[in-house]
Design a protein around this motif. Sequence first.
Motif, PDB file in Angstrom:
ATOM      1  N   LEU A   1      17.691   4.985  18.493  1.00 18.42           N
ATOM      2  CA  LEU A   1      18.715   4.139  17.893  1.00 18.42           C
ATOM      3  C   LEU A   1      18.530   4.042  16.382  1.00 18.42           C
ATOM      4  CD1 LEU A   1      21.049   2.131  18.041  1.00 18.42           C
ATOM      5  CD2 LEU A   1      19.378   0.361  18.658  1.00 18.42           C
ATOM      6  N   SER A   2      17.297   3.907  15.918  1.00 22.89           N
ATOM      7  CA  SER A   2      17.068   3.767  14.471  1.00 22.89           C
ATOM      8  C   SER A   2      17.516   5.017  13.710  1.00 22.89           C
ATOM      9  CB  SER A   2      15.603   3.440  14.173  1.00 22.89           C
ATOM     10  OG  SER A   2      14.764   4.477  14.600  1.00 22.89           O
TER      11      SER A   2
ATOM     12  N   ASP B   1      28.493  -3.253  10.644  1.00 29.05           N
ATOM     13  CA  ASP B   1      28.347  -3.062  12.089  1.00 29.05           C
ATOM     14  C   ASP B   1      27.246  -2.089  12.471  1.00 29.05           C
ATOM     15  OD1 ASP B   1      30.559  -4.757  12.612  1.00 29.05           O
ATOM     16  OD2 ASP B   1      31.919  -3.087  12.175  1.00 29.05           O
ATOM     17  N   VAL B   2      26.710  -1.343  11.519  1.00 31.63           N
ATOM     18  CA  VAL B   2      25.677  -0.354  11.832  1.00 31.63           C
ATOM     19  C   VAL B   2      24.492  -1.021  12.525  1.00 31.63           C
ATOM     20  CG1 VAL B   2      24.038   1.297  10.840  1.00 31.63           C
ATOM     21  CG2 VAL B   2      26.408   1.248  10.033  1.00 31.63           C
ATOM     22  N   SER B   3      24.137  -2.209  12.094  1.00 36.07           N
ATOM     23  CA  SER B   3      23.009  -2.922  12.706  1.00 36.07           C
ATOM     24  C   SER B   3      23.322  -3.384  14.132  1.00 36.07           C
ATOM     25  CB  SER B   3      22.614  -4.121  11.847  1.00 36.07           C
ATOM     26  OG  SER B   3      23.678  -5.057  11.788  1.00 36.07           O
ATOM     27  N   ARG B   4      24.575  -3.276  14.549  1.00 38.58           N
ATOM     28  CA  ARG B   4      24.978  -3.676  15.901  1.00 38.58           C
ATOM     29  C   ARG B   4      25.130  -2.478  16.850  1.00 38.58           C
ATOM     30  NH1 ARG B   4      30.210  -5.405  15.372  1.00 38.58           N
ATOM     31  NH2 ARG B   4      30.161  -5.892  17.580  1.00 38.58           N
ATOM     32  N   LEU B   5      24.769  -1.269  16.414  1.00 42.02           N
ATOM     33  CA  LEU B   5      24.921  -0.087  17.259  1.00 42.02           C
ATOM     34  C   LEU B   5      24.156  -0.219  18.578  1.00 42.02           C
ATOM     35  CD1 LEU B   5      24.861   2.770  14.608  1.00 42.02           C
ATOM     36  CD2 LEU B   5      26.718   2.272  16.205  1.00 42.02           C
ATOM     37  N   GLY B   6      23.131  -1.053  18.604  1.00 43.81           N
ATOM     38  CA  GLY B   6      22.382  -1.299  19.830  1.00 43.81           C
ATOM     39  C   GLY B   6      23.227  -1.933  20.929  1.00 43.81           C
ATOM     40  N   GLU B   7      24.392  -2.443  20.579  1.00 43.49           N
ATOM     41  CA  GLU B   7      25.295  -2.997  21.591  1.00 43.49           C
ATOM     42  C   GLU B   7      25.911  -1.898  22.446  1.00 43.49           C
ATOM     43  OE1 GLU B   7      28.245  -5.533  19.770  1.00 43.49           O
ATOM     44  OE2 GLU B   7      26.713  -6.610  18.614  1.00 43.49           O
ATOM     45  N   ILE B   8      25.976  -0.662  21.897  1.00 49.65           N
ATOM     46  CA  ILE B   8      26.594   0.435  22.651  1.00 49.65           C
ATOM     47  C   ILE B   8      25.640   1.609  22.895  1.00 49.65           C
ATOM     48  CG2 ILE B   8      28.959  -0.169  21.995  1.00 49.65           C
ATOM     49  CD1 ILE B   8      28.843   2.226  19.998  1.00 49.65           C
ATOM     50  N   TYR B   9      24.480   1.638  22.216  1.00 52.03           N
ATOM     51  CA  TYR B   9      23.503   2.717  22.382  1.00 52.03           C
ATOM     52  C   TYR B   9      22.204   2.193  22.976  1.00 52.03           C
ATOM     53  CZ  TYR B   9      26.126   6.063  19.525  1.00 52.03           C
ATOM     54  OH  TYR B   9      27.078   6.920  19.046  1.00 52.03           O
ATOM     55  N   GLU B  10      21.590   3.008  23.828  1.00 49.25           N
ATOM     56  CA  GLU B  10      20.241   2.719  24.313  1.00 49.25           C
ATOM     57  C   GLU B  10      19.252   2.935  23.162  1.00 49.25           C
ATOM     58  OE1 GLU B  10      19.286   1.400  27.021  1.00 49.25           O
ATOM     59  OE2 GLU B  10      20.990   1.662  28.375  1.00 49.25           O
TER      60      GLU B  10
END
Length: 139
Positions: A42-43, A18-27
């Motif tokens: 984000l990176s 799920d780490v690669s999906r953090l953009g779903e909750i972070y700008e």
Amino acid sequence: MSNTTKIVNFYEKLKPADVSRLGEIYEEDAFFKDPFNELKSLSNIEKIFEEMFNELENPYFVFIDKISHNHQVFLTWDFVFTKNRRNFKIHGSSHLKLSESGKIMYHRDYWDVGEELLLKLPVIKSIYGALRNKLAVDS
């Protein structure tokens, strides 16, 4: 589903994939600070979580309190993990500021490194305990 619920659900189910999906909750340009890190993007946030999964065994979050008002969220949580066959639980809190789109643009974690981590290491515990006793107010 509220933004707070979406964020909490994401963290409660967080796995290495799920780490690669953090953009779903972070700008993309989100700010993050905890007792060890202060960074932006984000990176860089993804790197923190990648390292967490690489260094710790079975890390997960248990949320206790959730308070949200306007575009701000305050969460209390327990972070549970195993390291070198020892179980740990860190109690802390997060202050989140959300963008107009409901994603995290500011994430600040608060937890006591001394009490929650250092005091679990025998040598440091004895030094810290002696210092703590010396500085404590007699009652």
